[in-house]
Design a protein around this motif. Sequence first.
Motif, short mmCIF file in Angstrom:
data_model
loop_
_atom_site.label_atom_id
_atom_site.label_comp_id
_atom_site.label_asym_id
_atom_site.label_seq_id
_atom_site.Cartn_x
_atom_site.Cartn_y
_atom_site.Cartn_z
N HIS A 90 15.99 -0.44 6.80
CA HIS A 90 15.15 0.72 7.11
C HIS A 90 13.74 0.54 6.55
CE1 HIS A 90 13.69 4.94 6.43
NE2 HIS A 90 14.17 5.09 7.64
N GLY A 91 13.64 -0.23 5.49
CA GLY A 91 12.32 -0.47 4.93
C GLY A 91 12.23 -0.27 3.44
N GLY A 92 13.37 -0.13 2.78
CA GLY A 92 13.30 -0.16 1.33
C GLY A 92 13.67 1.12 0.64
N GLY A 93 12.67 1.77 0.03
CA GLY A 93 12.83 2.69 -1.06
C GLY A 93 13.70 3.91 -0.93
N ASP A 94 13.98 4.43 0.24
CA ASP A 94 14.65 5.72 0.34
C ASP A 94 16.16 5.57 0.17
OD1 ASP A 94 15.49 8.25 0.85
OD2 ASP A 94 14.31 8.52 2.67
N ARG A 95 16.65 5.96 -0.99
CA ARG A 95 18.08 5.82 -1.28
C ARG A 95 18.93 6.87 -0.58
NH1 ARG A 95 18.31 4.40 -7.78
NH2 ARG A 95 17.10 2.46 -7.67
N ALA B 237 25.59 0.87 2.58
CA ALA B 237 24.42 1.75 2.68
C ALA B 237 23.18 1.07 2.12
CB ALA B 237 24.70 3.05 1.94
N ARG B 238 23.36 0.25 1.10
CA ARG B 238 22.21 -0.46 0.53
C ARG B 238 21.60 -1.41 1.56
NH1 ARG B 238 22.85 -3.03 -5.33
NH2 ARG B 238 23.09 -0.79 -5.72
N GLU C 180 10.26 -1.12 21.93
CA GLU C 180 9.99 -1.51 23.31
C GLU C 180 11.21 -2.08 24.03
OE1 GLU C 180 8.96 -5.03 20.67
OE2 GLU C 180 8.67 -2.86 20.62
N ARG C 181 12.23 -2.44 23.27
CA ARG C 181 13.43 -3.00 23.91
C ARG C 181 14.57 -2.00 24.03
NH1 ARG C 181 13.66 -8.66 20.66
NH2 ARG C 181 13.12 -7.25 18.95
N GLY C 182 14.35 -0.78 23.53
CA GLY C 182 15.36 0.24 23.70
C GLY C 182 15.80 0.89 22.41
N PRO C 183 16.78 1.81 22.50
CA PRO C 183 17.22 2.57 21.33
C PRO C 183 18.28 1.81 20.53
CG PRO C 183 18.35 3.36 23.27
CD PRO C 183 17.41 2.29 23.75
N TYR C 184 18.28 2.04 19.21
CA TYR C 184 19.31 1.42 18.39
C TYR C 184 19.58 2.27 17.16
CZ TYR C 184 15.49 -0.31 15.40
OH TYR C 184 14.39 -0.40 14.57
N ALA C 185 20.76 2.11 16.59
CA ALA C 185 21.14 2.80 15.36
C ALA C 185 21.68 1.76 14.38
CB ALA C 185 22.20 3.86 15.63
N VAL C 186 21.46 2.03 13.11
CA VAL C 186 21.98 1.17 12.04
C VAL C 186 22.84 2.04 11.14
CG1 VAL C 186 21.41 -0.41 10.17
CG2 VAL C 186 19.89 -0.23 12.15
N ILE C 187 24.08 1.62 10.93
CA ILE C 187 25.04 2.41 10.15
C ILE C 187 25.78 1.48 9.19
CG2 ILE C 187 25.37 4.08 12.02
CD1 ILE C 187 28.10 2.64 12.54
N GLY D 127 28.94 7.61 -0.83
CA GLY D 127 29.42 8.58 -1.79
C GLY D 127 30.95 8.67 -1.78
N ARG D 128 31.46 9.43 -2.71
CA ARG D 128 32.90 9.55 -2.86
C ARG D 128 33.33 11.01 -2.90
NH1 ARG D 128 34.27 5.04 -7.57
NH2 ARG D 128 33.49 3.21 -6.43
N GLY D 129 34.61 11.22 -2.70
CA GLY D 129 35.15 12.56 -2.82
C GLY D 129 34.81 13.43 -1.64
N ARG D 130 35.01 14.72 -1.82
CA ARG D 130 34.88 15.65 -0.70
C ARG D 130 33.45 15.82 -0.22
NH1 ARG D 130 35.48 21.76 -2.95
NH2 ARG D 130 35.09 22.07 -0.73
N PHE D 131 32.46 15.43 -1.05
CA PHE D 131 31.07 15.59 -0.66
C PHE D 131 30.44 14.28 -0.20
CE2 PHE D 131 31.43 19.10 -3.94
CZ PHE D 131 31.65 20.08 -2.98
#
Length: 354
Positions: free
Chosen positions: A85-90, A78-79, A100-107, A113-117
């Motif tokens: 993504h551009g830094g600061g938002d944890r 995740a880091r 311009e070249r199309g859609p993308y996702a970063v995962i 996180g851990r546990g049930r949540f």
Amino acid sequence: MLKRFALLAILLFTASAAQADWYRAESPNFVLYMDGSQADIRELIERLERLDNFLGRVSGTHSEPPLVKMHVFAVSSARHVQSLHGGGDRDVGGYYRADERGPYAVIPERGVGRGRFGQSAEGILYHEYAHHFLLYYSPSVYPAWYQEGFAEFYSSIEFEGENRIAVGKPVNNRAPALQLGRWIPVEAILSGSEVPSDMLYAQAWLITHYTVFNSDAREQLRAYLQALRDGDTAADAYRATFGATGIDYDDVLRDYMNNPLRALMLTVEPPAASEITIERLSDERGETALLSIRHDEDGLEEARELLEDYPENPQILAELARLQIENEEFDAALGTAEQALAIDPDHVDGNLYK
């Protein structure tokens, strides 16, 4: 002592860099880049094809492969996602964009996180693909809350066997906000006066879940979205639909979330066996692929550093030109694009940015 720590840091960095195993997989609907194993990337792209098949069949929106494939980048943590993504938002666990070249996702390859949540990597993947599906196959005017509610709703899909899918299960990582957070009035959400927050995401999911399983609310949602398509403001759309019913949706939704939530078990025809190609990438190609989704000053610096290692790579030069354009360094960008074309006159991105 400082020298010893510096040496240790260099050794650790070198070891982690050497362990990168970049793969590229391509299927009828997706291109996937992953720093992992060949088995992992195959499993991930097959899962994406199953999700696309399911959403396409139940919505009736598409049956043919897209003109522009969605690109997915699965990175180590995740880091790493946050740095791209551009830094600061944890709070960013994954993200979806289009350029311009199309859609993308970063995962991330692993959950957050851990546990049930905690958020599973699978849930983050499904969330980001749901964004793509909504905006690519059903383009319209969607308020931010609905885009996030839709994505959260489908993030909890579970596949059982070849053709059974559970839809509508709770999104556990939103439970703490719903139980402990400061409730946002439904009128404020549907009128578009709230900025994105953990609570907004949680309530957007709850509203979406409620409208899926309550036929009257579902009709109100259809009318609300149609009003937005017709040019109404979000506030006017709310007043003409949910706001005109006389129902206190704040009370309704609070009561709804404190009762067992329904889920649907659906059966759909399994997708045809996809033709999937997988190739292992060199570090140069893997790092260049990641550079293609950078849109910040850190990316500009990274492009320059990468160019020092691979000065004859026209794609790195093209990416540097793109980043220079985005940073309004137009004269420098023109010179960089011309450098790329001096190496490969037919280079598509080099010509595009020139």
